[in-house]
Scaffold this active site. Structure first.
Site, short mmCIF file in Angstrom:
data_model
loop_
_atom_site.label_atom_id
_atom_site.label_comp_id
_atom_site.label_asym_id
_atom_site.label_seq_id
_atom_site.Cartn_x
_atom_site.Cartn_y
_atom_site.Cartn_z
CG ASP A 100 19.53 -17.45 -6.51
OD1 ASP A 100 19.84 -17.05 -7.65
OD2 ASP A 100 18.38 -17.35 -6.05
CD GLU A 162 15.40 -16.63 -11.21
OE1 GLU A 162 14.39 -16.56 -11.95
OE2 GLU A 162 15.73 -17.67 -10.61
#
Length: 456
Positions: A100, A162
């Site tokens: 991400d 994250e």
């Protein structure tokens, strides 16, 4: 595979496969896998599927896309877990990265489209090109280079949240503990010292962030009728925020920990260039620059809820809210730091304004032993790949989930390695990775896996 001839073979293999690795990185950058809730999470799922296919193609026989629940019971983002079990008696290495990315921010601040990978000179630009899709490619490249010569077990763990604080991370570790258990954990989500000089991250600051709100009125009132006797909430908030630092720029919150000074320093001219500090703007704080960045607390206002100037009316604002981000020195308990910050804000409320502090996120600092067998293997691998010894550095940023890794896998050695450099601009506009450095990272990781396979 560690003698000079074998190192040369690995180096040649990395050079041969790197064009394909760059193409894979470019394909990943094209996926706008922003994990923030305001963005389409189908792109995060697409990113996970793309990573799973790449790892399956790299010869890992067990590849799964898995989820765990967040603390509120809702599903977390997808994560990829790909494994090749260890031969009998051999160690296992867990390779971590995240798929991400941060939101792209203002498109006008980018020189290229954030999700169109663009090579300019030796750098590849695009959101996630460095943080942390380059980390995924580093793992992928090491596996391709070693192929059937991989002598240890490997588990690749690529999470999808994250940049959103890893809310399901701890639950994921506990639910899939058996799949993720390892002797060595490599977190490829940090930075190198500079172009041409690698680094091993031995410390990371912890984190506390949250919201401070001030209230002075029940509702807005006419600024002409009441101004002069009643102060607006924006001004009160500004005066309160000003108490967070002393006149030299050090954090003025009582009770916070300061760690020992680092062994290396950060040159002022390099800091100015790396941070884009404007000419004439002075540095703040005391002690060495590296100490200010790695070993002392830092506190920043990262957001304010305010009326846009185009919509402003002649009223005294009744309340104002800011988001604060505080970085903590290694050795600092995050709960104690959050409490100290809240006490400071309430105690220093200007003119008796009502002040409320709400903690949002906390994360523990990380301090690695510098003399472990895993660290020695990493030093050798990095020195061999770059031709120069790595520097032990701290990082002012935080990776709070490392504390979870330490707690769930207390016997594992954790290595925090770098795919970025000081000009990567992670989280900012014009994020990029230096392709020559990424090629060295791939070689270093292949060498590290070879050394670990021989036993630590």
């Amino acid at each position: 595979m560690t003698n000079e001839t074998q190192v040369g073979v690995l180096r040649e293999r990395v050079a041969q496969i790197f064009p394909a690795l760059q193409s894979d990185l470019e394909a990943l950058v094209r996926i706008p896998s922003v994990s923030a809730a305001a963005f389409d999470q189908a792109h995060v799922a697409a990113g996970a599927q793309a990573v799973a296919e790449l790892l399956a193609g790299a010869g890992l026989p067990e590849v799964q896309v898995l989820r765990a629940n967040k603390p509120d019971g809702t599903p977390g983002a997808p994560a990829v877990v790909a494994r090749r079990p260890a031969p009998e008696g051999a160690p296992t290495v867990l390779l971590y990265a995240h798929l991400d990315v941060q939101p792209p921010g203002d498109p006008a601040a980018w020189n290229t489209d954030p999700f169109t990978p663009t090579q300019v000179g030796e750098r590849l630009y695009g959101r996630g090109a460095a943080d942390d899709k380059a980390g995924i490619v580093a793992h992928l490249g090491a596996l391709r280079v070693l192929g059937d010569e991989l002598g240890c077990g490997v588990t690749v763990f690529v999470e999808g949240e994250e940049e959103d604080g890893s809310p399901s991370f701890r639950a994921f570790l506990e639910e899939y503990r058996d799949l993720l258990a390892a002797d060595v954990i490599v977190v490829a989500d940090s930075t190198n010292w500079k172009i041409g000089v690698p680094a091993l991250t031995t410390s990371l600051r912890g984190l506390v962030d949250g919201y401070v709100e001030v209230e002075v009125l029940e509702h807005a009132v006419h600024s002409g009728m009441f101004g002069g006797a009643v102060l607006d909430a924006y001004t009160v908030l500004a005066r309160l925020v000003a108490t967070l630092h002393d006149d030299g720029g050090d954090v003025a919150v009582a009770g916070l920990v300061t760690a020992p000074e680092p062994l290396v320093d950060y040159a002022e001219d390099a800091l100015r260039a790396d941070s884009s500090l404007l000419d004439g703007v002075a540095l703040v704080g005391t002690g060495s620059i590296a100490g200010r960045l790695w070993s002392k607390p830092a506190l920043a206002v990262i957001g304010i809820d305010a009326t846009p100037t185009a919509q402003a009316s002649n009223t005294i604002t009744p309340r104002a809210k800011a988001k604060l981000s505080m970085r903590l020195a290694p050795g600092q308990d995050p709960a104690a730091a959050a409490e100290a910050l809240g006490e400071h804000l309430v105690k220093n409320a200007p003119f008796g304004a009502r002040v409320t502090w709400t903690t949002k996120e906390t994360g523990k600092a990380f301090l690695a032993p510098g003399d472990s067998a895993a660290m020695a293997a990493a030093r050798w691998a990095f020195a061999t790949a770059w031709g120069t010894d790595p520097v032990d550095i701290g990082v002012g940023g935080s990776i709070p989930f490392i504390a979870d890794l330490l707690e769930v896998f207390p016997d594992a050695a954790i290595l925090v390695t770098g795919v970025e450099d000081p000009d990567s601009r992670a989280h900012g506009a014009n994020e990029s990775v230096h392709l020559g450095e990424l090629q060295k990272v791939v070689l270093a990781e292949a060498l590290l896996l070879s050394r670990v396979a021989q036993g630590l």
